[in-house]
Enzyme design. Structure first.
Site, PDB file in Angstrom:
ATOM      1  N   ASP A  39      44.440  30.648  34.444  1.00 33.80           N
ATOM      2  CA  ASP A  39      43.178  31.196  34.951  1.00 33.80           C
ATOM      3  C   ASP A  39      42.102  31.151  33.865  1.00 33.80           C
ATOM      4  O   ASP A  39      40.928  30.904  34.163  1.00 33.80           O
ATOM      5  CB  ASP A  39      43.388  32.655  35.391  1.00 33.80           C
ATOM      6  CG  ASP A  39      44.277  32.744  36.633  1.00 33.80           C
ATOM      7  OD1 ASP A  39      44.480  33.844  37.140  1.00 33.80           O
ATOM      8  OD2 ASP A  39      44.759  31.666  37.078  1.00 33.80           O
ATOM      9  N   ASN A  40      42.510  31.380  32.595  1.00 33.62           N
ATOM     10  CA  ASN A  40      41.488  31.424  31.524  1.00 33.62           C
ATOM     11  C   ASN A  40      40.826  30.066  31.354  1.00 33.62           C
ATOM     12  O   ASN A  40      39.620  29.966  31.198  1.00 33.62           O
ATOM     13  CB  ASN A  40      42.126  31.837  30.192  1.00 33.62           C
ATOM     14  CG  ASN A  40      42.697  33.252  30.283  1.00 33.62           C
ATOM     15  OD1 ASN A  40      42.300  34.018  31.153  1.00 33.62           O
ATOM     16  ND2 ASN A  40      43.639  33.568  29.422  1.00 33.62           N
ATOM     17  N   TYR A  42      40.555  27.754  33.636  1.00 36.25           N
ATOM     18  CA  TYR A  42      39.693  27.550  34.817  1.00 36.25           C
ATOM     19  C   TYR A  42      38.371  28.315  34.604  1.00 36.25           C
ATOM     20  O   TYR A  42      37.278  27.759  34.740  1.00 36.25           O
ATOM     21  CB  TYR A  42      40.407  28.057  36.079  1.00 36.25           C
ATOM     22  CG  TYR A  42      39.581  27.906  37.333  1.00 36.25           C
ATOM     23  CD1 TYR A  42      38.695  28.917  37.728  1.00 36.25           C
ATOM     24  CD2 TYR A  42      39.627  26.742  38.099  1.00 36.25           C
ATOM     25  CE1 TYR A  42      37.902  28.776  38.850  1.00 36.25           C
ATOM     26  CE2 TYR A  42      38.846  26.595  39.229  1.00 36.25           C
ATOM     27  CZ  TYR A  42      37.990  27.617  39.597  1.00 36.25           C
ATOM     28  OH  TYR A  42      37.203  27.475  40.711  1.00 36.25           O
ATOM     29  N   SER A  88      35.872  42.275  47.548  1.00 32.63           N
ATOM     30  CA  SER A  88      36.569  42.226  46.253  1.00 32.63           C
ATOM     31  C   SER A  88      35.951  43.335  45.403  1.00 32.63           C
ATOM     32  O   SER A  88      35.272  44.217  45.927  1.00 32.63           O
ATOM     33  CB  SER A  88      36.360  40.847  45.615  1.00 32.63           C
ATOM     34  OG  SER A  88      34.972  40.628  45.466  1.00 32.63           O
ATOM     35  N   MET A  89      36.213  43.305  44.120  1.00 35.44           N
ATOM     36  CA  MET A  89      35.767  44.429  43.281  1.00 35.44           C
ATOM     37  C   MET A  89      34.922  43.932  42.128  1.00 35.44           C
ATOM     38  O   MET A  89      35.179  42.872  41.582  1.00 35.44           O
ATOM     39  CB  MET A  89      36.998  45.116  42.664  1.00 35.44           C
ATOM     40  CG  MET A  89      37.573  46.194  43.501  1.00 35.44           C
ATOM     41  SD  MET A  89      38.899  46.982  42.604  1.00 35.44           S
ATOM     42  CE  MET A  89      40.181  45.802  42.865  1.00 35.44           C
ATOM     43  N   GLU A 118      43.867  54.189  40.103  1.00 34.28           N
ATOM     44  CA  GLU A 118      45.032  53.445  40.586  1.00 34.28           C
ATOM     45  C   GLU A 118      45.333  52.249  39.680  1.00 34.28           C
ATOM     46  O   GLU A 118      44.417  51.726  39.033  1.00 34.28           O
ATOM     47  CB  GLU A 118      44.757  52.929  42.009  1.00 34.28           C
ATOM     48  CG  GLU A 118      44.428  54.026  43.002  1.00 34.28           C
ATOM     49  CD  GLU A 118      43.942  53.495  44.336  1.00 34.28           C
ATOM     50  OE1 GLU A 118      44.058  52.271  44.604  1.00 34.28           O
ATOM     51  OE2 GLU A 118      43.426  54.320  45.128  1.00 34.28           O
ATOM     52  N   LYS A 120      45.911  48.403  39.068  1.00 34.08           N
ATOM     53  CA  LYS A 120      45.418  47.217  39.769  1.00 34.08           C
ATOM     54  C   LYS A 120      46.563  46.205  39.819  1.00 34.08           C
ATOM     55  O   LYS A 120      46.832  45.513  38.857  1.00 34.08           O
ATOM     56  CB  LYS A 120      44.210  46.626  39.047  1.00 34.08           C
ATOM     57  CG  LYS A 120      43.510  45.530  39.853  1.00 34.08           C
ATOM     58  CD  LYS A 120      42.196  45.109  39.216  1.00 34.08           C
ATOM     59  CE  LYS A 120      41.495  44.022  40.036  1.00 34.08           C
ATOM     60  NZ  LYS A 120      42.348  42.820  40.225  1.00 34.08           N
ATOM     61  N   LYS A 291      38.212  54.752  41.894  1.00 31.86           N
ATOM     62  CA  LYS A 291      37.547  54.860  43.200  1.00 31.86           C
ATOM     63  C   LYS A 291      36.995  56.272  43.336  1.00 31.86           C
ATOM     64  O   LYS A 291      37.696  57.238  43.005  1.00 31.86           O
ATOM     65  CB  LYS A 291      38.538  54.628  44.344  1.00 31.86           C
ATOM     66  CG  LYS A 291      39.168  53.258  44.307  1.00 31.86           C
ATOM     67  CD  LYS A 291      40.218  53.101  45.392  1.00 31.86           C
ATOM     68  CE  LYS A 291      40.842  51.731  45.283  1.00 31.86           C
ATOM     69  NZ  LYS A 291      41.877  51.503  46.304  1.00 31.86           N
TER      70      LYS A 291
HETATM   71  N1  LIG Z   1      44.943  45.172  43.278  1.00 33.19           N
HETATM   72  C1  LIG Z   1      44.926  46.482  43.548  1.00 33.19           C
HETATM   73  O1  LIG Z   1      45.853  47.229  43.196  1.00 33.19           O
HETATM   74  C2  LIG Z   1      43.766  47.044  44.331  1.00 33.19           C
HETATM   75  C3  LIG Z   1      42.843  46.184  44.905  1.00 33.19           C
HETATM   76  N2  LIG Z   1      41.804  46.676  45.648  1.00 33.19           N
HETATM   77  C4  LIG Z   1      41.699  48.014  45.801  1.00 33.19           C
HETATM   78  O2  LIG Z   1      40.685  48.532  46.538  1.00 33.19           O
HETATM   79  C5  LIG Z   1      39.968  47.693  47.474  1.00 33.19           C
HETATM   80  C6  LIG Z   1      39.143  48.575  48.394  1.00 33.19           C
HETATM   81  C7  LIG Z   1      37.868  47.833  48.697  1.00 33.19           C
HETATM   82  C8  LIG Z   1      37.762  46.692  47.736  1.00 33.19           C
HETATM   83  C9  LIG Z   1      38.986  46.722  46.832  1.00 33.19           C
HETATM   84  N3  LIG Z   1      42.568  48.889  45.240  1.00 33.19           N
HETATM   85  C10 LIG Z   1      43.606  48.436  44.511  1.00 33.19           C
HETATM   86  N4  LIG Z   1      44.493  49.342  43.963  1.00 33.19           N
END
Ligand SMILES: NC(=O)c1cnc(OC2CCCC2)nc1N
Length: 331
Positions: A39-40, A42, A88-89, A118, A120, A291
């Site tokens: 990935d890096n 790319y 996505s985030m 949380e 990821k 979040k």
């Molecule tokens: N990869 C993860 O663990 C993860 C991914 N996405 C999210 O939240 C969504 C909610 C709306 C956009 C992202 N939470 C996670 N824990």
């Protein structure tokens, strides 16, 4: 060399070379899930192309990878329209940037904000739809609005409940991932059977979920962590932390490491803990996710075109890919 030092002719040649190379790598990554670069590599080439296109906008072409949103859809799968887009985030790469994001949030909202923190999980996004408690559809994110129907494959994943503990109609979303042990077994088998080993568990999960033959998926020991309840207000769920407990009670597998954090000190402790514990986890993570815990506040803050305003991902520095693969596969 920096984009500004290219003449137009040099830039034209370099842009064409980068575009061809990146599109070839995309094809490998998205349709065959067997990329030949990390990935890096790319990302570095992608950033070079972006810089040249910024310096010379007239060199941008519609087929440039910089113009494409999200995953390339594999045309072999039926399409699924996501009623609520799968976003996505946004991500940051330092605690300082994370603190700035938090400061903007606190001043925006005007009072202290609690977060649900949380891990990821490093997999691919999955949507699951249930009618009266029965699983009726599983799909990938695709470009966020249109994904691929992978219901048959999802039915082979042990941790995905086929029937919920309550006869509810709902949609949840989460991460489909391949545990590190399953990844090691798979690559060892690929080696002996002359197949192509996968570069990392994320690619292996994507390649296994997006299989046309569900029997192949069934053999790949995929797993899930579910983290989003769609329209939580229908179930009187008011915080993200509650939503995870609600989904777990219905039979979904949720990640046990999520917790409510009231300030950046608690978040710093969490980040330090999982930066240390990362290699010991039985699944891959590439950061943590913050979040806004209050779901009504999330709805109020809303989303930008591509990412929610109410959450941010903090990405760990990329670990030495070779080391990770070496640890998992060949020791
Ligand atoms: N990869 C993860 O663990 C993860 C991914 N996405 C999210 O939240 C969504 C909610 C709306 C956009 C992202 N939470 C996670 N824990």
């Amino acid at each position: 060399k920096p984009a500004a030092q290219f003449t137009l002719e040099e830039a034209q040649a370099e842009v064409e070379k980068l575009r061809k190379q990146l599109n070839q790598w995309r094809l490998e990554y998205y349709t065959k899930d067997a990329p030949t670069v990390t990935d890096n590599v790319y990302d570095d080439h992608y950033r070079d192309l972006q810089a040249l296109e910024e310096a010379y906008p007239k060199l941008v072409t519609p087929d440039s990878p910089t113009q494409e949103v999200g995953d390339v859809i594999n045309s072999d799968f039926a399409k699924v329209q996501h009623p609520i887009p799968m976003l996505s985030m946004g991500d940051v790469f330092s605690f300082e940037e994370l603190s700035e994001w938090d400061a903007r949030m606190q001043s925006n909202v005007g009072h202290p904000v609690d977060y649900n923190v949380e891990l990821k999980i490093d997999g691919l996004a999955l949507s699951l739809i249930y009618e009266n408690g029965k699983l009726v559809q599983g799909s990938t994110r695709g470009d966020g609005n249109v994904g691929e129907d992978v219901t048959r494959n999802v039915l082979t994943i042990a941790s995905v409940p086929k029937q919920l503990k309550q006869p509810l109609s709902l949609e949840v979303r989460g991460e489909c991932y391949m545990p590190k042990a399953a990844f090691a077994k798979l690559n060892a088998r690929q080696e002996t059977e002359g197949g192509t080993p996968f570069a990392n568990p994320r690619n292996a999960a994507a390649g296994s979920l997006r299989q046309l033959d569900a029997k192949v998926t069934a053999a790949r020991e995929l797993d899930t962590f579910i983290y989003t309840l769609i329209e939580p207000e229908q179930f009187n769920v008011t915080t993200q932390h509650e939503a995870i407990a609600f989904m777990q009670a219905l039979g979904f597998t949720t990640n046990p490491s999520s917790e409510v954090a009231g300030d950046m000190q608690a978040i710093d402790t969490y980040i330090k803990k999982y930066t240390t514990d990362r290699d010991a986890l039985p699944y891959g993570i590439d950061g943590i996710v913050l979040k806004v815990n209050d779901l009504a506040l999330q709805a109020q803050l809303g989303n930008t075109v591509k990412v929610p305003r109410w959450e941010i991902a903090y990405k760990f520095p990329p670990e030495e890919a070779e080391t990770v693969i070496h640890d998992i596969v060949w020791t």
